[in-house]
Design an enzyme around this catalytic site. Structure first.
Site, PDB file in Angstrom:
ATOM      1  N   GLY A  32       0.837  -1.202   0.000  1.00  0.00           N
ATOM      2  CA  GLY A  32       0.000   0.000   0.000  1.00  0.00           C
ATOM      3  C   GLY A  32       0.864   1.242   0.000  1.00  0.00           C
ATOM      4  O   GLY A  32       2.067   1.181  -0.269  1.00  0.00           O
ATOM      5  N   LEU A  34       0.697   3.619  -2.192  1.00  0.00           N
ATOM      6  CA  LEU A  34       1.187   3.470  -3.569  1.00  0.00           C
ATOM      7  C   LEU A  34       1.735   4.781  -4.127  1.00  0.00           C
ATOM      8  O   LEU A  34       1.231   5.863  -3.825  1.00  0.00           O
ATOM      9  CB  LEU A  34       0.055   2.948  -4.456  1.00  0.00           C
ATOM     10  CG  LEU A  34      -0.582   1.636  -3.983  1.00  0.00           C
ATOM     11  CD1 LEU A  34      -1.657   1.184  -4.973  1.00  0.00           C
ATOM     12  CD2 LEU A  34       0.457   0.540  -3.802  1.00  0.00           C
ATOM     13  N   HIS A  35       2.783   4.665  -4.944  1.00  0.00           N
ATOM     14  CA  HIS A  35       3.420   5.832  -5.552  1.00  0.00           C
ATOM     15  C   HIS A  35       3.708   5.531  -7.022  1.00  0.00           C
ATOM     16  O   HIS A  35       3.306   4.468  -7.540  1.00  0.00           O
ATOM     17  CB  HIS A  35       4.698   6.195  -4.783  1.00  0.00           C
ATOM     18  CG  HIS A  35       5.603   5.029  -4.551  1.00  0.00           C
ATOM     19  ND1 HIS A  35       6.303   4.425  -5.565  1.00  0.00           N
ATOM     20  CD2 HIS A  35       5.897   4.331  -3.435  1.00  0.00           C
ATOM     21  CE1 HIS A  35       7.003   3.426  -5.080  1.00  0.00           C
ATOM     22  NE2 HIS A  35       6.770   3.328  -3.781  1.00  0.00           N
ATOM     23  N   HIS A  38       4.851   2.010  -8.020  1.00  0.00           N
ATOM     24  CA  HIS A  38       3.790   0.987  -8.136  1.00  0.00           C
ATOM     25  C   HIS A  38       2.980   1.196  -9.414  1.00  0.00           C
ATOM     26  O   HIS A  38       2.624   0.240 -10.091  1.00  0.00           O
ATOM     27  CB  HIS A  38       2.837   1.068  -6.941  1.00  0.00           C
ATOM     28  CG  HIS A  38       3.498   0.774  -5.627  1.00  0.00           C
ATOM     29  ND1 HIS A  38       3.726   1.741  -4.683  1.00  0.00           N
ATOM     30  CD2 HIS A  38       3.992  -0.374  -5.099  1.00  0.00           C
ATOM     31  CE1 HIS A  38       4.309   1.205  -3.629  1.00  0.00           C
ATOM     32  NE2 HIS A  38       4.488  -0.074  -3.854  1.00  0.00           N
ATOM     33  N   GLY A 147       9.649  -4.653  -8.354  1.00  0.00           N
ATOM     34  CA  GLY A 147      10.654  -3.649  -8.692  1.00  0.00           C
ATOM     35  C   GLY A 147      12.042  -4.161  -8.353  1.00  0.00           C
ATOM     36  O   GLY A 147      12.214  -5.020  -7.489  1.00  0.00           O
ATOM     37  N   LYS A 149      14.152  -2.385  -6.917  1.00  0.00           N
ATOM     38  CA  LYS A 149      14.663  -1.555  -5.828  1.00  0.00           C
ATOM     39  C   LYS A 149      15.185  -2.394  -4.668  1.00  0.00           C
ATOM     40  O   LYS A 149      16.078  -1.986  -3.947  1.00  0.00           O
ATOM     41  CB  LYS A 149      13.558  -0.613  -5.352  1.00  0.00           C
ATOM     42  CG  LYS A 149      14.060   0.359  -4.330  1.00  0.00           C
ATOM     43  CD  LYS A 149      13.060   1.435  -4.039  1.00  0.00           C
ATOM     44  CE  LYS A 149      13.496   2.150  -2.789  1.00  0.00           C
ATOM     45  NZ  LYS A 149      13.426   1.274  -1.610  1.00  0.00           N
ATOM     46  N   VAL A 176      11.822   3.283 -10.163  1.00  0.00           N
ATOM     47  CA  VAL A 176      11.378   4.605 -10.638  1.00  0.00           C
ATOM     48  C   VAL A 176      11.950   5.658  -9.691  1.00  0.00           C
ATOM     49  O   VAL A 176      11.890   5.502  -8.471  1.00  0.00           O
ATOM     50  CB  VAL A 176       9.828   4.675 -10.666  1.00  0.00           C
ATOM     51  CG1 VAL A 176       9.352   6.056 -11.080  1.00  0.00           C
ATOM     52  CG2 VAL A 176       9.279   3.614 -11.622  1.00  0.00           C
ATOM     53  N   SER A 185       9.607   5.574  -2.986  1.00  0.00           N
ATOM     54  CA  SER A 185       9.371   4.593  -1.930  1.00  0.00           C
ATOM     55  C   SER A 185       8.276   5.119  -1.024  1.00  0.00           C
ATOM     56  O   SER A 185       8.189   6.336  -0.777  1.00  0.00           O
ATOM     57  CB  SER A 185      10.661   4.403  -1.121  1.00  0.00           C
ATOM     58  OG  SER A 185      10.366   3.791   0.115  1.00  0.00           O
ATOM     59  N   ARG A 187       8.190   4.845   1.999  1.00  0.00           N
ATOM     60  CA  ARG A 187       8.839   5.402   3.189  1.00  0.00           C
ATOM     61  C   ARG A 187       9.217   6.867   3.024  1.00  0.00           C
ATOM     62  O   ARG A 187       9.432   7.562   4.021  1.00  0.00           O
ATOM     63  CB  ARG A 187      10.122   4.637   3.497  1.00  0.00           C
ATOM     64  CG  ARG A 187       9.826   3.342   4.151  1.00  0.00           C
ATOM     65  CD  ARG A 187      11.058   2.514   4.191  1.00  0.00           C
ATOM     66  NE  ARG A 187      10.656   1.165   4.467  1.00  0.00           N
ATOM     67  CZ  ARG A 187      11.115   0.453   5.468  1.00  0.00           C
ATOM     68  NH1 ARG A 187      12.017   0.944   6.262  1.00  0.00           N
ATOM     69  NH2 ARG A 187      10.688  -0.756   5.667  1.00  0.00           N
TER      70      ARG A 187
END
Ligand code: PAF
Length: 281
Positions: A32, A34-35, A38, A147, A149, A176, A185, A187
């Site tokens: 969740g 989301l950015h 995502h 991802g 990442k 991204v 992220s 975070r």
């Protein structure tokens, strides 16, 4: 919103929905918050499949109790992002539904990386594998999108999928970034304004190591370039960094064709991790 995704909360209902589906199903598992990262996973899944499902589940097994409490949650905002990116369904179970009373089985982590031991993060990745395995069994996708990442997470999931013959394709998707290089992220939303301003130093440090390696420096010297860049930012504290061969995660050997530079950095009380992978020849 392109379409309003259906929200399914029970594992049984999710499996029934998938089992009745005609065409291919792409799946994007998420925590969740989301950015754009995502969004790009969902859009790619949409291009490559007939239908896309996204899970939104803050998995308690991969957080400390403190981290679990603080993790940002906003299902209404996530539903907008999911709908706009073209996914049809959100699977958003409760922790009780995912781990009902009596749940006991554990996945044993393959001994892939010294890095996880050194970072004392084996418990976290065990929690990740556990939930990813359950999500795949519940959602029954043809392809799952992750991802790059978190390269350790991705390599462990690929290993698990191969070892357990999971009937899915695992698709790797590029990280991204913001214009300043900061990896997108969930975070990032927890950072203060000062920490956010300082955060691009992580990418700069990775790039400093990349520049050194491409300039013919040894991994040890490249590591010092990374450390020097981070030390120049008073808000950043390096927890762990490594320069490895991305295929094996072993220390980079002379003559290697590709490198992966990874760093986990604290900004205040938030830990951000990032990496870059690039050709040397
Ligand atoms: O990378 C993440 O967002 C999570 O670790 C995942 C794969 C959704 C499992 O909870």
């Amino acid at each position: 919103m392109k379409n309003k995704p259906v929200i399914i909360r029970s594992p049984g209902a999710m499996t029934r929905w998938s089992a009745g589906l005609k065409g291919t199903l792409g799946f994007v598992p998420t925590l969740g918050a989301l950015h754009e990262g995502h969004e790009s996973l969902i859009k790619r899944a949409r291009r490559e499949n007939d239908v896309v499902a996204v899970s939104v589940f803050v998995n308690p097994l991969q957080f400390t109790p403190e981290g679990f409490k603080k993790y940002p949650r906003n299902l209404a905002a996530d539903a907008k992002t999911v709908g706009a990116a073209g996914a049809a369904v959100i699977f958003a179970p409760s922790a009780e539904r995912m781990y009902p009373a009596g749940f006991q089985s554990q996945i044993i982590l393959p001994p892939l990386f010294g890095a996880l031991k050194r970072q004392k993060l084996e418990w976290h990745y065990r929690g990740v594998l556990q939930v990813v395995l359950k999500l795949i069994q519940i959602v029954l996708p043809d392809r799952v999108y992750f991802g790059l990442k978190d390269p350790h997470q991705l390599a462990l999931i690929e290993r698990m999928a191969a070892d357990f013959n999971l009937p899915v394709e695992i698709r790797r998707c590029p990280t991204v970034r913001e214009r300043n290089g900061l990896a997108r992220s969930s975070r990032n939303t927890l950072l203060t304004a000062e920490e956010r301003a300082a955060a691009p130093v992580i990418y700069q440090a990775l790039r400093a190591a990349q520049k050194a390696l491409r300039g013919g420096e040894t991994p040890a010297r490249a590591m010092r370039a990374l450390e020097r860049t981070l030390v120049a930012e008073p808000l950043a504290r390096l927890e762990y960094a490594e320069i490895v061969d991305p295929a094996t995660f072993a220390s980079l050997r002379r003559g290697a064709r590709e490198a992966l530079v990874y760093a986990a950095v604290w900004l205040g009380e938030k830990r951000l991790a990032d990496n870059i992978r690039f050709r040397l020849k």
